[in-house]
Design a protein around this motif. Structure first.
Motif, PDB file in Angstrom:
ATOM      1  N   VAL A  19       1.110  -1.107   0.188  1.00 29.39           N
ATOM      2  CA  VAL A  19       0.320  -0.002  -0.350  1.00 29.39           C
ATOM      3  C   VAL A  19       0.649   1.205  -0.405  1.00 29.39           C
ATOM      4  N   ALA A  20       0.588   2.302  -0.072  1.00 30.55           N
ATOM      5  CA  ALA A  20       0.837   3.845  -0.163  1.00 30.55           C
ATOM      6  C   ALA A  20       0.385   3.932   0.848  1.00 30.55           C
ATOM      7  N   VAL A  21       1.513   5.036   2.024  1.00 32.69           N
ATOM      8  CA  VAL A  21       0.322   5.320   3.022  1.00 32.69           C
ATOM      9  C   VAL A  21       1.317   6.779   3.044  1.00 32.69           C
ATOM     10  N   LYS A  22      -0.475   7.553   3.163  1.00 29.31           N
ATOM     11  CA  LYS A  22      -0.332   9.271   2.947  1.00 29.31           C
ATOM     12  C   LYS A  22       0.025   9.925   4.097  1.00 29.31           C
ATOM     13  N   VAL A  23       0.919  10.329   4.949  1.00 28.01           N
ATOM     14  CA  VAL A  23       0.977  10.354   6.911  1.00 28.01           C
ATOM     15  C   VAL A  23       1.301  12.387   6.183  1.00 28.01           C
ATOM     16  N   LEU A  24      -0.022  12.628   7.177  1.00 32.18           N
ATOM     17  CA  LEU A  24      -0.610  13.640   7.189  1.00 32.18           C
ATOM     18  C   LEU A  24       1.292  15.225   8.224  1.00 32.18           C
ATOM     19  N   ASN A  25       1.489  15.732   8.124  1.00 28.33           N
ATOM     20  CA  ASN A  25       2.321  16.667   8.470  1.00 28.33           C
ATOM     21  C   ASN A  25       1.543  17.039   9.263  1.00 28.33           C
ATOM     22  N   LEU A  26       0.544  17.443  10.599  1.00 29.11           N
ATOM     23  CA  LEU A  26       0.187  18.479  11.353  1.00 29.11           C
ATOM     24  C   LEU A  26       0.547  19.177  11.630  1.00 29.11           C
ATOM     25  N   GLN A  27       1.650  19.644  11.573  1.00 29.84           N
ATOM     26  CA  GLN A  27       2.568  20.397  12.089  1.00 29.84           C
ATOM     27  C   GLN A  27       2.609  21.791  11.222  1.00 29.84           C
ATOM     28  N   GLN A  28       2.496  21.341  10.210  1.00 25.73           N
ATOM     29  CA  GLN A  28       2.060  22.596   8.586  1.00 25.73           C
ATOM     30  C   GLN A  28       1.077  23.259   9.424  1.00 25.73           C
ATOM     31  N   ARG A  29       0.350  23.572   8.857  1.00 25.96           N
ATOM     32  CA  ARG A  29      -0.657  25.320   9.151  1.00 25.96           C
ATOM     33  C   ARG A  29      -1.069  24.623   7.735  1.00 25.96           C
ATOM     34  N   GLY A  30      -2.322  23.852   7.755  1.00 22.23           N
ATOM     35  CA  GLY A  30      -3.446  23.933   6.970  1.00 22.23           C
ATOM     36  C   GLY A  30      -3.321  22.762   6.541  1.00 22.23           C
ATOM     37  N   ALA A  31      -2.600  21.620   7.630  1.00 21.04           N
ATOM     38  CA  ALA A  31      -2.193  20.294   7.250  1.00 21.04           C
ATOM     39  C   ALA A  31      -3.934  19.262   7.543  1.00 21.04           C
ATOM     40  N   SER A  32      -4.421  19.707   8.425  1.00 17.66           N
ATOM     41  CA  SER A  32      -5.510  19.000   9.457  1.00 17.66           C
ATOM     42  C   SER A  32      -6.518  19.284   8.047  1.00 17.66           C
ATOM     43  N   LYS A  33      -7.463  21.094   7.817  1.00 16.58           N
ATOM     44  CA  LYS A  33      -7.775  21.041   7.037  1.00 16.58           C
ATOM     45  C   LYS A  33      -7.620  20.796   4.961  1.00 16.58           C
ATOM     46  N   SER A  34      -6.259  19.624   4.940  1.00 16.56           N
ATOM     47  CA  SER A  34      -5.747  19.234   3.863  1.00 16.56           C
ATOM     48  C   SER A  34      -7.365  17.683   4.044  1.00 16.56           C
ATOM     49  N   PHE A  35      -6.541  17.869   4.960  1.00 15.40           N
ATOM     50  CA  PHE A  35      -7.103  15.968   5.415  1.00 15.40           C
ATOM     51  C   PHE A  35      -8.721  15.388   5.514  1.00 15.40           C
ATOM     52  N   ILE A  36      -9.201  16.909   6.088  1.00 17.16           N
ATOM     53  CA  ILE A  36     -10.083  16.220   5.825  1.00 17.16           C
ATOM     54  C   ILE A  36     -11.170  16.061   4.579  1.00 17.16           C
ATOM     55  N   THR A  37     -10.536  17.701   3.954  1.00 20.31           N
ATOM     56  CA  THR A  37     -10.587  18.391   2.507  1.00 20.31           C
ATOM     57  C   THR A  37     -10.820  16.158   1.717  1.00 20.31           C
ATOM     58  N   GLU A  38      -9.236  15.522   1.793  1.00 16.97           N
ATOM     59  CA  GLU A  38      -9.285  14.669   1.235  1.00 16.97           C
ATOM     60  C   GLU A  38      -9.860  13.963   1.742  1.00 16.97           C
TER      61      GLU A  38
END
Length: 901
Positions: free
Chosen positions: A738-757
């Motif tokens: 598999v491919a595991v896409k790990v969010l860098n939650l310290q980056q501003r906007g990462a959580s929003k990007s995760f929710i959007t995706e």
């Protein structure tokens, strides 16, 4: 002889006079020469950088003095380089040997770049070096022995690289070392006992390597050791008891090894400053020491997956800083039946965020005090114990809960109405208990709920229509209860239901409504063994992503709808034990992913097909249909009679074939020219690693992803972006790639990007979109939030790498795309966009389409991915979109690939 000396002296005096009467000019010349040495060394460093995407070295030119170059620090008086700090600059290349010419260098920080190749042995010439941080790169080879010549070294951080070999014992000769960090490499051998001689050492981090042997008892001689981390190795034996006398220890981490023995009963007294005790994943036994209640600074206590037994200490409530208490997977409990009374003491732990007690032998009633636990509590797991009694009403006080699991117990009573107060809850699992009564209408208040499991209880009454308010619900499992009545239409309005709807094993009646077609992205529907009637709705054909459909054991009648021929990805189809009539549809033998088909015990008639799934006797069944005929010989069904009308039809077909034969020959040339279009429409085999039926809809934990990606090793890194990094992983036990896409939650906007995706991908599915297998929203072993998506792995990488191929050393591959391949990829991407824009129930605008976001599978089929900037358009968005789309460009800054949204 004397005269010669005299004239030599006279000449020397004149030279001095010519130079200004002093040695000042000689000193200036020497200093200038030394400064030039530093400048040339820095330029040589720059020459080895193959890629500088952030233009960090753009200032390194002759227009500025090198002491003003980015990342360079010099002494004020002598203008010599003392520090090189290029952290997080995404530099890719080799570390130049000329760095050793910066002889006054005392600090090097190249953390979080993409340097590769060996660490130069010449680095040992930097006698003033105190701080060396090369972590989170791709350095290979062994740790250079010459580094031990840097006698002033205080910090060595080489963590998160691909360094191999053994740890040099010579490191113990560096008398001033305070930090040794070699974590997440490929080191083998044993821990050098001579490290016990480094009296100044405070941090020793060796976790996530392949070290063997035992922990040397010599480490207990380090007087000021604060952090000892050896987790994730192959260490074994008994942990030396002398280590528990290191009163300076703040963190002791030995998880995921093979240590045995017991934790000393007085550990809380001998390690009074302990903040983290992490010993999970070993073979430790015995009781949990009661003295831990004296380690008042303890914040993390992780004892998972061992053999700890006995009662839980009732004085843990003294640990007011405790934030993480994870005791999952042990044998904790007694025969007295009051094992959960210790929860009352935990009400003093106001910072508690995780309480993991699942997979133990805890027996007793869940006390009312559970409702007085910290409002910071996010995860409470009590699954697979021997808990009985009811859920206290006070459970609704835990407003911060995101995950609550109590499955596989013996709990009774009703589900309390107060549970609806948990408005942050994302996972609720109360399955496999003995709950009775109605499902409370208050479950509709949990608007963030994504997974709801109430299966295998004694619940009665109707399915509450308020479930329609749970707009984030993607798994609903109410199977094997005593629910009755119709399925509320509000359930079918949940377009978020993308994984599973399980209502089987109840007493539900009525029809399966046409509204079921609104669940266009659902993968599993289970309504088997109920009392439903009527015809199978034609609208099921709109559920194009359906992989598992179970309707058996009901009273469905009529024929099998022709609309089901659109279910091209169906893998399991069970329509047995109903009152279906008519012929077996011929299209069923064309379903290439169909692994199991059960049509038995109906009233079907006519010929049984012989291709596809019908060729496998163990994968299909038509038993109990007395009017069927034909099929494969092993079925031993009667032959189907050939009627006169069939004979006339065959004769007519022969005549038609002869009549048009000449026309076919004329069109043959044209069909060849357009053959590639036909070829593009032919089904192609998917990558086997992600097509297995049993690999879908699984849960995956942070620990499993950590293991699958070798602790998110840089060797498994296959891509990165603004908000995330993508790693290749192998999930146990099926070894699925598999491919595991790990969010860098310290980056501003990462959580929003995760929710959007997640919002975008849960509602869409197309063969030219990257498939999401599952997701993980959890807490990592450091107590930080962790979010990741598990995606279908694409072995041929991104289109970007095919259009602009590069080796690690910068040279180009002989890797080219043919004209047909380019055309096919363009058609694939266009098909994906057409689906996103026109065929989704809610149109999706990608907004970051570029070659690096187009991935290629094993058959070179293109799949569009990375929906972190996507936008879902409802009807009310159309006007604002038209007004603003030309004013703002989202996604790639600078260059915008042709066709980008």
């Amino acid at each position: 002889m004397g005269l010669s000396v005299f004239w030599s002296f006279i000449i020397f005096i004149h030279v001095i006079h010519f130079l200004g009467g002093s040695l000042h000019s000689i000193t200036v010349v020497a200093a200038t020469f030394s400064n030039e040495t530093d400048r040339f060394a820095l330029l040589a460093f720059k020459d080895q950088i193959a890629n500088d995407p952030l233009r960090a070295l753009s200032s390194w030119n002759n227009s500025l003095h090198f002491c003003k170059w980015q990342g360079v620090t010099c002494r004020r008086r002598r203008q010599r380089v003392t520090a090189l700090n290029l952290r997080r600059m995404e530099l890719k290349g080799l570390l130049s040997l000329n760095i050793a010419n910066l002889t006054f260098l005392w600090r090097i920080n190249l953390q979080e770049n993409k340097f590769h190749g060996p660490i130069p042995q010449d680095i040992g010439r930097l006698f003033h070096l105190r701080y060396l941080n090369l972590s989170q790169n791709n350095f290979q080879g062994q740790i250079p022995i010459n580094i031990t010549k840097c006698s002033n070294l205080r910090v060595i951080d080489l963590g998160h690289n691909d360094i191999v070999g053994e740890i040099p014992v010579e490191l113990s000769t560096l008398p001033k070392l305070t930090i040794i960090d070699l974590q997440s490499n490929k080191l083998v051998g044993s821990i050098p006992p001579s490290f016990g001689n480094i009296s100044s050492l405070t941090v020793l981090s060796l976790l996530d390597n392949s070290l063997g042997g035992s922990i040397p008892v010599d480490l207990s001689r380090i007087p000021n050791l604060e952090f000892l981390e050896v987790s994730g190795n192959r260490l074994s034996g008994i942990i030396p008891s002398q280590l528990y006398n290191l009163s300076s220890l703040l963190a002791f981490s030995v998880t995921d090894n093979s240590f045995s023995g017991r934790i000393p009963s007085d550990i809380g007294l001998t390690l009074p400053n302990l903040e983290a005790l992490l010993v999970g994943g070993n073979r430790l036994t015995g009781p949990i020491p009661r003295s831990l209640g004296n380690a008042l600074r303890l914040e993390e206590l992780e004892l998972t997956d061992n053999g700890f037994s006995g009662p839980l200490p009732t004085n843990l409530g003294r640990l007011q800083s405790l934030a993480w208490l994870n005791l999952v997977g042990n044998q904790l409990g007694t025969t007295e039946g009051d094992d959960l009374r210790f929860l009352a003491s935990l009400t003093n732990c106001s910072d508690l965020t995780l309480l993991g007690l699942e997979y133990n032998n805890l027996k007793g009633v869940l006390p009312d005090s559970v409702g007085n636990l910290s409002i910071q509590l996010e995860m409470l797991t009590l699954s697979e114990n021997q808990i009985f009694g009811s859920i206290p009403n006070g459970i609704g006080n835990l407003a911060g809960l995101t995950q609550l699991t109590m499955d596989h117990n013996r709990m009774t009573g009703s589900v309390p109405v107060s549970i609806g107060k948990l408005q942050s809850l994302q996972v609720l699992d109360l399955s496999i208990n003995r709950f009775s009564g109605n499902i409370p209408f208050s479950v509709g208040n949990m608007s963030l709920l994504g997974e709801l499991y109430l299966a295998e209880n004694n619940l009665q009454g109707f399915i509450p229509p308020t479930l329609g308010n749970c707009r984030n619900l993607y798994v609903l499992n109410l199977s094997q209860n005593s629910l009755h009545g119709d399925i509320p239409k509000q359930v079918f309005s949940l377009v978020s239901l993308t994984l599973s709807l399980s209502l089987d094993g109840n007493f539900l009646t009525g029809r399966l409504p046409e509204d079921v077609g609104d669940l266009k992205n659902i993968e599993e529907i289970h309504v088997a063994r109920n009392r439903m009637s009527g015809e199978i709705p034609q609208a099921l054909g709109d559920c194009l992503k359906l992989e598992h459909l179970s309707l058996e054991g009901n009273f469905f009648n009529g024929t099998i709808p022709r609309s089901l021929n659109t279910l091209k990805v169906i893998q399991i189809l069970d329509l047995s034990d109903n009152n279906l009539s008519g012929q077996i549809p011929k299209y069923l033998e064309e379903f290439r992913f169909l692994q199991y088909l059960n049509l038995s015990f109906n009233d079907l008639d006519g010929e049984v097909p012989q291709e596809g799934v019908f060729r496998n006797l163990s994968a299909s069944s038509v038993l109990g249909n007395k009017k069927v005929c034909g099929g494969i010989p092993v079925l031993q069904l009667p032959s189907c009679p050939i009627t006169a009308s069939k004979k006339r039809r065959r004769s007519l077909v022969i005549k038609v074939v002869i009549a048009v034969f000449g026309t076919i020959l004329c069109l043959l040339i044209l069909s060849c020219l357009f053959g590639f279009c036909y070829w593009r429409k032919k089904p192609r085999k998917r990558l086997s690693s992600t097509s297995s039926l049993k690999n879908h809809h699984f849960k995956v934990s942070y620990a499993e992803l950590l293991k699958a990606t070798n602790a998110f090793s840089s060797s498994n890194l296959i891509g990165f972006g603004s908000y995330s990094s993508v790693y290749k992983g192998v999930l146990d036990p099926n070894e699925m790639i598999v491919a595991v896409k790990v969010l860098n939650l310290q980056q501003r906007g990462a959580s929003k990007s995760f929710i959007t995706e997640c919002e975008a991908l849960r509602n869409i599915r197309h063969r030219n979109l990257v498939k999401v297998l599952t997701s993980c929203s959890s807490i990592d072993f450091k107590g930080d939030h962790f979010k990741a998506l598990v995606l279908e792995f694409m072995p041929n990488g991104s289109l970007e790498k095919w259009l602009h191929p590069q080796d690690d050393d910068g040279s180009s591959h002989l890797r080219k795309l043919s004209l047909i391949q380019r055309l096919n990829i363009a058609i694939d991407v266009a098909s994906a966009l057409e689906y996103l824009h026109h065929d989704c129930q809610t149109p999706v605008i990608h907004r970051d389409l570029k070659p690096s976001n187009v991935l290629l599978d094993a058959d070179m089929i293109a799949h569009v991915g990375d929906f972190g900037l996507a936008r879902l358009l409802c009807e009310s968005d159309h006007y604002s979109q038209n007004q603003s789309s030309s004013a703002v460009i989202k996604g790639t800054i600078g260059y915008v690939a042709p066709g980008s949204d």
